[in-house]
Design a protein around this motif. Structure first.
Motif, PDB file in Angstrom:
ATOM      1  N   ASP B 129      14.573 -27.094 102.451  1.00 23.93           N
ATOM      2  CA  ASP B 129      15.093 -26.032 103.298  1.00 23.93           C
ATOM      3  C   ASP B 129      14.309 -24.761 102.980  1.00 23.93           C
ATOM      4  OD1 ASP B 129      17.582 -27.074 104.722  1.00 23.93           O
ATOM      5  OD2 ASP B 129      17.993 -27.695 102.669  1.00 23.93           O
ATOM      6  N   GLU B 130      14.124 -23.925 103.974  1.00 19.45           N
ATOM      7  CA  GLU B 130      13.312 -22.720 103.808  1.00 19.45           C
ATOM      8  C   GLU B 130      13.788 -21.896 102.600  1.00 19.45           C
ATOM      9  OE1 GLU B 130      13.212 -20.194 107.270  1.00 19.45           O
ATOM     10  OE2 GLU B 130      11.607 -18.944 106.440  1.00 19.45           O
ATOM     11  N   PHE B 131      12.867 -21.626 101.686  1.00 18.51           N
ATOM     12  CA  PHE B 131      13.162 -20.892 100.449  1.00 18.51           C
ATOM     13  C   PHE B 131      14.363 -21.498  99.702  1.00 18.51           C
ATOM     14  CE2 PHE B 131      10.653 -17.742 102.798  1.00 18.51           C
ATOM     15  CZ  PHE B 131       9.685 -17.489 101.843  1.00 18.51           C
ATOM     16  N   ALA B 132      14.531 -22.809  99.851  1.00 15.86           N
ATOM     17  CA  ALA B 132      15.577 -23.567  99.142  1.00 15.86           C
ATOM     18  C   ALA B 132      16.985 -23.197  99.599  1.00 15.86           C
ATOM     19  CB  ALA B 132      15.431 -23.422  97.620  1.00 15.86           C
ATOM     20  N   MET B 133      17.093 -22.596 100.788  1.00 14.75           N
ATOM     21  CA  MET B 133      18.412 -22.185 101.286  1.00 14.75           C
ATOM     22  C   MET B 133      18.932 -23.196 102.292  1.00 14.75           C
ATOM     23  SD  MET B 133      17.803 -18.157 101.768  1.00 14.75           S
ATOM     24  CE  MET B 133      16.898 -17.248 100.520  1.00 14.75           C
ATOM     25  N   PHE B 354      10.744 -15.506 109.085  1.00  6.37           N
ATOM     26  CA  PHE B 354      11.910 -16.158 108.479  1.00  6.37           C
ATOM     27  C   PHE B 354      12.721 -16.910 109.533  1.00  6.37           C
ATOM     28  CE2 PHE B 354      11.954 -12.442 105.278  1.00  6.37           C
ATOM     29  CZ  PHE B 354      11.332 -13.183 104.296  1.00  6.37           C
ATOM     30  N   GLY B 355      13.292 -18.033 109.134  1.00  4.94           N
ATOM     31  CA  GLY B 355      14.158 -18.809 110.027  1.00  4.94           C
ATOM     32  C   GLY B 355      15.591 -18.295 109.993  1.00  4.94           C
ATOM     33  N   PRO B 356      16.464 -18.880 110.834  1.00  5.72           N
ATOM     34  CA  PRO B 356      17.833 -18.359 111.012  1.00  5.72           C
ATOM     35  C   PRO B 356      18.661 -18.309 109.730  1.00  5.72           C
ATOM     36  CG  PRO B 356      17.368 -20.141 112.579  1.00  5.72           C
ATOM     37  CD  PRO B 356      16.168 -20.010 111.714  1.00  5.72           C
ATOM     38  N   GLU B 357      18.613 -19.346 108.886  1.00  4.19           N
ATOM     39  CA  GLU B 357      19.454 -19.344 107.685  1.00  4.19           C
ATOM     40  C   GLU B 357      18.977 -18.293 106.689  1.00  4.19           C
ATOM     41  OE1 GLU B 357      22.263 -20.781 107.134  1.00  4.19           O
ATOM     42  OE2 GLU B 357      22.525 -20.324 105.009  1.00  4.19           O
ATOM     43  N   VAL B 358      17.666 -18.149 106.542  1.00  6.84           N
ATOM     44  CA  VAL B 358      17.136 -17.162 105.597  1.00  6.84           C
ATOM     45  C   VAL B 358      17.511 -15.758 106.057  1.00  6.84           C
ATOM     46  CG1 VAL B 358      15.019 -16.194 104.617  1.00  6.84           C
ATOM     47  CG2 VAL B 358      15.307 -18.674 104.770  1.00  6.84           C
ATOM     48  N   LYS B 359      17.374 -15.500 107.353  1.00  6.24           N
ATOM     49  CA  LYS B 359      17.766 -14.174 107.859  1.00  6.24           C
ATOM     50  C   LYS B 359      19.265 -13.942 107.667  1.00  6.24           C
ATOM     51  CE  LYS B 359      15.235 -14.599 111.760  1.00  6.24           C
ATOM     52  NZ  LYS B 359      14.566 -14.291 113.036  1.00  6.24           N
TER      53      LYS B 359
END
Lengths: 96, 489
Positions: B129-133, B354-359
């Motif tokens: 997952d992006e940046f482990a999130m 950045f993708g939705p979860e990271v934002k």
């Protein structure tokens, strides 16, 4: 407790994120729901309880102040899209 | 047995006796990896050439050791997968983010470097997952990894690429990272062993930071012995990470003892909740009963602040993330969106990169830290964190380890939870407390549900109690055969 669109815009500006109108609406709903859930913490009595910022018993970790090898400038600059004369290049920042 | 099915310790025995070469093992792994990648999508980047070159070097080390009659590390010549949030010079590190597309780190993470020094082989970088999130790899900007047990389901996350790779035989073992369960949860969903060491046990240098007071490098392996072997290599003090503990690293293999007579096991009543999948509860209760039959002393315990772990985590982790991710401005690295204006560059680079979860998490963390809300959210969460930590300290005064389910449910369908962040977060309720309290934890297979999806049991130990959890896990593993079952893929 719900966030307003103005609050969402304020947070996005603090975080330097450009959001679309659709994103603002969605984040307003989702962040409100998450914060609503997190509000259950307000009922916990934490009087006199210290905050845990790190689980380790460490204070400052010091090292000797001496010169050590570091990345050569060309390696440090290798991933930058804009660079000039061994520096990162950025647009002017003082005219806004 | 085919080469890709080997564990680290089985491969080491064959490599060191000369029965197989590192080159042959690496080639076999790469063939397997190429064949399954289109279906499983475990890797973001495969480094065939570098892996073959490393294998040739490992073969030289192995043959010299045989000639001179000296022992080599069990990792020498063993092909591994590395989660794409760990820096590895010479291979791209994207953290599953569009913003870091093409980024080549100029240095290697300490945990990876330690494996390189033992002449382990790096097959490539695994999906995250992006940046482990995230808890499913669905937040990867590139693609979703598929669970090898059922390709319509998620592998878990964020170390889902590493867990799927190990389960599918696309790596002998792999490194992951765990901020709130990101090693243990995918291990449970993919039927492998996932170990999250205590905070401070393994250096975080070169791990792209998400939640700095919570992040820890961990292992995904086919059995408990492999977890012990890998931890021995990656653990230890690192001057580059001031939060890595300067304490000796035990030989974890010594802890692998099948006798659990007299070991005290606590079972927290708060971890068996309404709404959990009945098959999960049944399998974990049966595993605990098995350990009791083997002579362990089982008692019910209470961790009264368990219900607050989720809200505390989802304030503290995003707060730390919002600070850590401030560095991604497109100047020194990352995909810059050039507008001619610096502040606009920041907003566009980050807004588009950045993708939705990271934002979402950056927004949540920024809010929790902002003027007027800091005391109510971040400070309050830090205080309740102290209470959660104290629960465990009280519990570990009376028991050696704590056993819980790793997740309330087995692997879910791709797409099932992606539009409802809170329901995704609720899947993490059993793993978060461990990071908040800085403890160690391990997930290992303990059964299957009605759809033949793996079930994970979580064993928790006190800070630096890795030997205790490896001991109990090993004893259980020796008495059962779950860990030998592999997906039919």
């Amino acid at each position: 407790m719900g966030l307003t669109i103005q609050e969402v815009e304020h947070i996005a500006e603090l975080a330097k994120l450009r959001l679309t109108a659709e994103e603002k609406t969605r984040y307003r709903e989702q962040l409100s729901a998450i914060l609503d859930y997190a509000n259950c913490l307000q009922a916990v009595d934490t009087t006199g309880i210290p905050q845990t910022a790190t689980v380790l018993p460490l204070k400052n970790v010091m090292r000797e102040d001496k010169q050590q090898p570091s990345l050569p400038p060309d390696v440090a600059l290798a991933n930058a899209q804009e660079k000039e004369n061994g520096f990162f290049r950025v647009p002017p920042i003082l005219d806004e | 047995m085919e080469l890709h099915q080997l564990t680290v310790h089985e491969a080491a025995a064959l490599l060191q006796s000369g029965a197989i070469s590192a080159r042959a093992l690496t080639d076999a792994q790469l063939v397997r990896l190429r064949a399954l990648q289109p279906d499983v999508k475990a890797y973001l980047h495969v480094a065939e050439k570098q892996a073959r070159r490393q294998a040739e070097e490992a073969d030289e080390v192995l043959s010299a050791a045989r000639r001179d009659g000296v022992l080599v590390s069990p990792l020498t010549g063993v092909p591994l997968g590395i989660k794409d949030v760990l820096s590895l010079a010479g291979q791209p590190t994207t953290c599953g983010s569009r913003l870091l597309k093409g980024y080549m780190p100029p240095y290697t993470a300490t945990a990876v470097e330690k494996l390189a020094r033992e002449h382990a082989i790096f097959l490539g970088k695994t999906n995250t997952d992006e940046f482990a999130m995230g808890s499913s790899t669905e937040n990867s900007a590139y693609f979703t990894t598929h669970n090898p047990w059922d390709l319509t389901r998620v592998p878990g996350g964020s170390s889902g690429g590493s867990a799927a790779a190990v389960a599918a035989g696309m790596a002998i073992a792999a490194l992951g990272t765990d901020t709130g369960g990101s090693v243990r949860q995918p291990a449970a969903l993919c039927g492998v062993v996932g170990l999250k060491p205590s905070y401070g046990r393994v250096s975080r240098y070169g791990l792209v930071a998400f939640g700095s007071s919570l992040d820890q490098v961990g292992t995904l392996t086919k059995d408990v012995t492999d977890a012990a072997l890998l931890l021995k290599v990656i653990a230890g003090h690192d001057p580059h990470d001031s939060t890595s503990l300067d304490v000796p690293v035990p030989d974890y293999r010594q802890a692998l003892n099948p006798d659990v007579r007299g070991v005290r096991i606590g079972v927290p009543k708060e971890y068996f909740v309404d709404g959990m999948q009945p098959a999960v509860e049944k399998a974990v209760r049966e595993a605990i009963a098995q350990l009791a039959r083997m002579g362990a002393e089982v008692e019910e315990i209470s961790l009264p602040n368990t219900e607050y772990a989720l809200p505390v985590y989802y304030l503290i982790a995003p707060a730390e993330a919002s600070a850590n991710l401030a560095r991604f401005d497109g100047i020194r690295y990352g995909q810059l969106v050039e507008t001619g204006n610096m502040w606009k560059n920041f907003r566009e680079t980050r807004g588009q990169g950045f993708g939705p979860e990271v934002k979402r998490r950056i927004m949540l963390g920024t809010y929790a830290l902002s003027a007027g809300y800091y005391d109510a959210y971040y400070l309050k969460a830090g205080q309740v964190r102290t209470m959660i930590k104290a629960d465990f300290e009280r519990a570990f005064a009376d028991v050696d380890v704590i056993i819980t389910p790793t997740t309330p449910k087995t692997a879910f369908k791709i797409g099932e939870r992606i539009d409802d962040p809170l329901s995704m977060y609720l899947g993490d309720i059993f793993t978060l407390s461990v990071n908040l309290a800085g403890l160690c934890g391990l997930s290992l297979p303990c059964g299957f549900d009605e759809n033949k999806l793996p079930i994970g049991m979580q064993i928790l130990g006190p800070s630096l109690g890795e030997e205790k959890i490896l001991h109990v896990a090993y004893a259980y593993e020796q008495a059962t055969t779950w860990h030998r079952q592999r997906p039919d893929i």
